[in-house]
Design a protein around this motif. Sequence first.
Motif, PDB file in Angstrom:
ATOM      1  N   GLU A  37       6.070 -13.407   7.594  1.00 17.62           N
ATOM      2  CA  GLU A  37       5.897 -14.440   6.574  1.00 17.62           C
ATOM      3  C   GLU A  37       6.881 -14.261   5.427  1.00 17.62           C
ATOM      4  OE1 GLU A  37       1.816 -14.146   5.357  1.00 17.62           O
ATOM      5  OE2 GLU A  37       1.075 -15.103   7.185  1.00 17.62           O
ATOM      6  N   LYS A  38       7.027 -13.037   4.969  1.00 22.46           N
ATOM      7  CA  LYS A  38       7.912 -12.787   3.831  1.00 22.46           C
ATOM      8  C   LYS A  38       9.377 -12.987   4.204  1.00 22.46           C
ATOM      9  CE  LYS A  38       4.560 -12.405   1.312  1.00 22.46           C
ATOM     10  NZ  LYS A  38       4.239 -13.633   0.586  1.00 22.46           N
ATOM     11  N   ILE A  39       9.768 -12.563   5.393  1.00 26.02           N
ATOM     12  CA  ILE A  39      11.143 -12.805   5.849  1.00 26.02           C
ATOM     13  C   ILE A  39      11.408 -14.300   5.926  1.00 26.02           C
ATOM     14  CG2 ILE A  39      12.681 -12.612   7.843  1.00 26.02           C
ATOM     15  CD1 ILE A  39      11.487  -9.768   8.254  1.00 26.02           C
ATOM     16  N   ASN A  40      10.453 -15.062   6.451  1.00 27.16           N
ATOM     17  CA  ASN A  40      10.607 -16.520   6.533  1.00 27.16           C
ATOM     18  C   ASN A  40      10.699 -17.166   5.154  1.00 27.16           C
ATOM     19  OD1 ASN A  40      10.638 -16.468   9.318  1.00 27.16           O
ATOM     20  ND2 ASN A  40       8.472 -16.983   9.524  1.00 27.16           N
ATOM     21  N   GLN A  45      13.977  -7.426   0.989  1.00 25.69           N
ATOM     22  CA  GLN A  45      13.741  -6.033   0.604  1.00 25.69           C
ATOM     23  C   GLN A  45      12.282  -5.664   0.880  1.00 25.69           C
ATOM     24  OE1 GLN A  45      16.016  -3.720  -0.641  1.00 25.69           O
ATOM     25  NE2 GLN A  45      17.494  -5.266  -0.065  1.00 25.69           N
ATOM     26  N   PHE A  46      12.093  -4.578   1.632  1.00 29.12           N
ATOM     27  CA  PHE A  46      10.763  -4.087   1.966  1.00 29.12           C
ATOM     28  C   PHE A  46      10.664  -2.613   1.617  1.00 29.12           C
ATOM     29  CE2 PHE A  46      10.959  -7.911   4.351  1.00 29.12           C
ATOM     30  CZ  PHE A  46       9.659  -8.319   4.581  1.00 29.12           C
ATOM     31  N   MET A  47       9.582  -2.242   0.960  1.00 35.52           N
ATOM     32  CA  MET A  47       9.284  -0.853   0.639  1.00 35.52           C
ATOM     33  C   MET A  47       7.960  -0.501   1.313  1.00 35.52           C
ATOM     34  SD  MET A  47      11.717   0.118  -1.314  1.00 35.52           S
ATOM     35  CE  MET A  47      12.998  -0.631  -2.277  1.00 35.52           C
ATOM     36  N   VAL A  48       7.956   0.634   2.007  1.00 35.09           N
ATOM     37  CA  VAL A  48       6.749   1.078   2.692  1.00 35.09           C
ATOM     38  C   VAL A  48       6.347   2.418   2.083  1.00 35.09           C
ATOM     39  CG1 VAL A  48       5.687   1.610   4.910  1.00 35.09           C
ATOM     40  CG2 VAL A  48       7.558  -0.068   4.799  1.00 35.09           C
ATOM     41  N   ASP A  49       5.255   2.418   1.341  1.00 34.22           N
ATOM     42  CA  ASP A  49       4.764   3.637   0.694  1.00 34.22           C
ATOM     43  C   ASP A  49       3.908   4.404   1.694  1.00 34.22           C
ATOM     44  OD1 ASP A  49       3.677   5.629  -0.855  1.00 34.22           O
ATOM     45  OD2 ASP A  49       2.968   4.298  -2.429  1.00 34.22           O
ATOM     46  N   MET A  50       4.399   5.589   2.067  1.00 33.08           N
ATOM     47  CA  MET A  50       3.752   6.404   3.091  1.00 33.08           C
ATOM     48  C   MET A  50       3.027   7.617   2.501  1.00 33.08           C
ATOM     49  SD  MET A  50       4.770   4.922   6.012  1.00 33.08           S
ATOM     50  CE  MET A  50       4.808   6.133   7.325  1.00 33.08           C
ATOM     51  N   GLU A  51       2.864   7.652   1.177  1.00 32.65           N
ATOM     52  CA  GLU A  51       2.278   8.835   0.544  1.00 32.65           C
ATOM     53  C   GLU A  51       0.896   9.183   1.092  1.00 32.65           C
ATOM     54  OE1 GLU A  51       1.665  10.771  -3.852  1.00 32.65           O
ATOM     55  OE2 GLU A  51       2.014   8.622  -3.704  1.00 32.65           O
ATOM     56  N   GLU A  52       0.090   8.175   1.365  1.00 34.82           N
ATOM     57  CA  GLU A  52      -1.268   8.412   1.857  1.00 34.82           C
ATOM     58  C   GLU A  52      -1.385   8.215   3.370  1.00 34.82           C
ATOM     59  OE1 GLU A  52      -4.472   6.972  -0.778  1.00 34.82           O
ATOM     60  OE2 GLU A  52      -2.809   6.085  -1.924  1.00 34.82           O
ATOM     61  N   CYS A  53      -0.241   8.154   4.042  1.00 32.76           N
ATOM     62  CA  CYS A  53      -0.232   7.971   5.498  1.00 32.76           C
ATOM     63  C   CYS A  53      -0.263   9.337   6.178  1.00 32.76           C
ATOM     64  CB  CYS A  53       1.022   7.200   5.912  1.00 32.76           C
ATOM     65  SG  CYS A  53       1.130   6.900   7.685  1.00 32.76           S
TER      66      CYS A  53
END
Length: 105
Positions: A37-40, A45-53
């Motif tokens: 949806e956002k690409i469309n 720009q995408f940020m993926v926060d993995m701190e709690e992953c």
Amino acid sequence: MKGDPVYLWMSDGCAWIRVVGEGSRWNSTEVKTFAREKINEGVRQFMVDMEECSAVDSTFMGTLAGTALRLQQLGAPTVSLRLLNTHPEIRKLFENLGLDQLFHV
């Protein structure tokens, strides 16, 4: 079965994804739909926060790789998708699979 939560939002023209618990096939669809949806809408720009992953499976990694490839096809810079605060074990997994060539880990 319900997967661990992911939080999705926009801030200053950048799409943010926060993974809490495991990034898995159970929450990959939500991430993929959000990214599409956002690409469309023109977001690059995408940020993926993995701190709690705590872990990722192949489906989740494939979702991130697919998003990065789509951004590259659209002419976005290779740093259009960034993983932030990635635990060393998960970072090593991405690097061993060569996914660090698609996005910044």
